[in-house]
Design a protein around this motif. Structure first.
Motif, PDB file in Angstrom:
ATOM      1  N   ARG A 132       1.051  -1.329   0.014  1.00 53.66           N
ATOM      2  CA  ARG A 132       0.075  -0.207   0.096  1.00 53.66           C
ATOM      3  C   ARG A 132       0.980   1.212   0.138  1.00 53.66           C
ATOM      4  NH1 ARG A 132      -5.664   0.627   0.742  1.00 53.66           N
ATOM      5  NH2 ARG A 132      -6.277  -1.370   1.634  1.00 53.66           N
ATOM      6  N   LEU A 133       1.830   1.064   0.560  1.00 53.54           N
ATOM      7  CA  LEU A 133       2.834   2.345   0.887  1.00 53.54           C
ATOM      8  C   LEU A 133       3.475   2.772  -0.524  1.00 53.54           C
ATOM      9  CD1 LEU A 133       4.371   1.750   4.358  1.00 53.54           C
ATOM     10  CD2 LEU A 133       2.590   3.533   3.851  1.00 53.54           C
ATOM     11  N   ILE A 134       4.175   1.448  -1.005  1.00 55.78           N
ATOM     12  CA  ILE A 134       4.663   1.612  -2.248  1.00 55.78           C
ATOM     13  C   ILE A 134       3.595   2.141  -3.503  1.00 55.78           C
ATOM     14  CG2 ILE A 134       5.652   0.289  -4.532  1.00 55.78           C
ATOM     15  CD1 ILE A 134       6.610  -1.666  -2.245  1.00 55.78           C
ATOM     16  N   ASP A 135       2.514   1.610  -3.552  1.00 51.79           N
ATOM     17  CA  ASP A 135       1.525   2.116  -4.281  1.00 51.79           C
ATOM     18  C   ASP A 135       1.083   3.593  -3.895  1.00 51.79           C
ATOM     19  OD1 ASP A 135      -0.409   1.599  -6.552  1.00 51.79           O
ATOM     20  OD2 ASP A 135      -1.844   1.805  -4.826  1.00 51.79           O
ATOM     21  N   LYS A 136       1.416   4.137  -2.984  1.00 52.96           N
ATOM     22  CA  LYS A 136       0.925   5.465  -2.397  1.00 52.96           C
ATOM     23  C   LYS A 136       1.872   6.445  -2.855  1.00 52.96           C
ATOM     24  CE  LYS A 136       0.025   8.600   1.679  1.00 52.96           C
ATOM     25  NZ  LYS A 136      -0.140   8.343   3.100  1.00 52.96           N
ATOM     26  N   TYR A 137       3.345   5.991  -2.814  1.00 50.83           N
ATOM     27  CA  TYR A 137       4.312   7.042  -3.072  1.00 50.83           C
ATOM     28  C   TYR A 137       5.024   6.956  -4.536  1.00 50.83           C
ATOM     29  CZ  TYR A 137       4.056   8.287   1.724  1.00 50.83           C
ATOM     30  OH  TYR A 137       3.457   8.597   2.956  1.00 50.83           O
ATOM     31  N   ILE A 138       4.829   5.661  -5.418  1.00 54.85           N
ATOM     32  CA  ILE A 138       5.519   5.617  -6.550  1.00 54.85           C
ATOM     33  C   ILE A 138       4.455   5.419  -7.583  1.00 54.85           C
ATOM     34  CG2 ILE A 138       6.962   4.195  -8.099  1.00 54.85           C
ATOM     35  CD1 ILE A 138       8.169   2.923  -5.412  1.00 54.85           C
ATOM     36  N   ASP A 139       4.506   6.527  -8.354  1.00 51.30           N
ATOM     37  CA  ASP A 139       3.636   6.477  -9.724  1.00 51.30           C
ATOM     38  C   ASP A 139       4.065   5.556 -10.803  1.00 51.30           C
ATOM     39  OD1 ASP A 139       1.791   7.003 -11.548  1.00 51.30           O
ATOM     40  OD2 ASP A 139       2.357   9.201 -11.770  1.00 51.30           O
ATOM     41  N   PHE A 140       3.457   4.491 -11.021  1.00 48.12           N
ATOM     42  CA  PHE A 140       3.886   3.670 -12.073  1.00 48.12           C
ATOM     43  C   PHE A 140       3.601   3.998 -13.475  1.00 48.12           C
ATOM     44  CE2 PHE A 140       4.649   1.110  -8.448  1.00 48.12           C
ATOM     45  CZ  PHE A 140       5.760   0.631  -8.392  1.00 48.12           C
ATOM     46  N   SER A 141       2.620   4.990 -13.753  1.00 47.74           N
ATOM     47  CA  SER A 141       2.048   5.421 -14.922  1.00 47.74           C
ATOM     48  C   SER A 141       3.228   5.757 -16.078  1.00 47.74           C
ATOM     49  CB  SER A 141       1.137   6.616 -14.800  1.00 47.74           C
ATOM     50  OG  SER A 141       1.907   7.598 -14.456  1.00 47.74           O
ATOM     51  N   PHE A 142       4.410   6.087 -15.756  1.00 45.36           N
ATOM     52  CA  PHE A 142       5.492   6.393 -16.511  1.00 45.36           C
ATOM     53  C   PHE A 142       5.596   5.233 -17.416  1.00 45.36           C
ATOM     54  CE2 PHE A 142       7.778   4.827 -13.326  1.00 45.36           C
ATOM     55  CZ  PHE A 142       9.070   3.936 -13.708  1.00 45.36           C
ATOM     56  N   LEU A 143       5.526   3.955 -17.147  1.00 45.44           N
ATOM     57  CA  LEU A 143       5.710   2.648 -17.646  1.00 45.44           C
ATOM     58  C   LEU A 143       4.897   2.513 -18.987  1.00 45.44           C
ATOM     59  CD1 LEU A 143       6.320   0.363 -14.725  1.00 45.44           C
ATOM     60  CD2 LEU A 143       7.900   1.077 -16.224  1.00 45.44           C
ATOM     61  N   LEU A 144       3.729   3.263 -19.004  1.00 44.75           N
ATOM     62  CA  LEU A 144       2.651   3.053 -20.033  1.00 44.75           C
ATOM     63  C   LEU A 144       3.439   3.722 -21.409  1.00 44.75           C
ATOM     64  CD1 LEU A 144      -0.816   3.628 -18.378  1.00 44.75           C
ATOM     65  CD2 LEU A 144       0.326   1.427 -19.251  1.00 44.75           C
ATOM     66  N   LYS A 145       4.032   4.925 -21.034  1.00 42.20           N
ATOM     67  CA  LYS A 145       4.627   5.564 -22.301  1.00 42.20           C
ATOM     68  C   LYS A 145       6.065   4.779 -22.871  1.00 42.20           C
ATOM     69  CE  LYS A 145       3.986   9.650 -19.913  1.00 42.20           C
ATOM     70  NZ  LYS A 145       4.398  10.945 -19.539  1.00 42.20           N
ATOM     71  N   LYS A 146       6.680   4.100 -21.797  1.00 39.21           N
ATOM     72  CA  LYS A 146       7.655   3.339 -22.247  1.00 39.21           C
ATOM     73  C   LYS A 146       7.340   2.166 -23.094  1.00 39.21           C
ATOM     74  CE  LYS A 146      11.156   5.419 -19.947  1.00 39.21           C
ATOM     75  NZ  LYS A 146      12.246   6.075 -20.479  1.00 39.21           N
TER      76      LYS A 146
END
Length: 87
Positions: free
Chosen positions: A28-42
């Protein structure tokens, strides 16, 4: 499972997954502080939108990330763990 076969439970209970996982859980903490959306562009150039089965690269990446964090080396074991553990 432990009741005689003639016993049948006909009641349902609705449970929210958010209520089952504590607020201070590592994932939950990882999901709160890391935005993984940059991967979609990559990864967008590697996925076809009109050919093949649809896939969600974020879920695939997060599963591999969880495997790395928890030391799960087998993808089959990782799949079983993700199905078993609600977090």
């Amino acid at each position: 499972m432990f009741k005689p076969k003639e016993f049948s439970q006909n009641e349902y209970e609705f449970v929210s997954i958010d209520e089952l996982v504590p607020d201070d859980h590592l994932l939950r903490l990882i999901d709160k502080y890391i935005d993984f959306s940059f991967l979609l562009k990559k990864v967008r150039p590697y996925y076809s939108e009109d050919n093949g089965r649809p896939a969600d690269p974020l879920i695939l990446f997060k599963m591999m990330f969880i495997g790395y964090i928890y030391g799960i080396r087998s993808e089959r074991q990782l799949e079983r763990e993700v199905k078993t553990n609600v977090a």
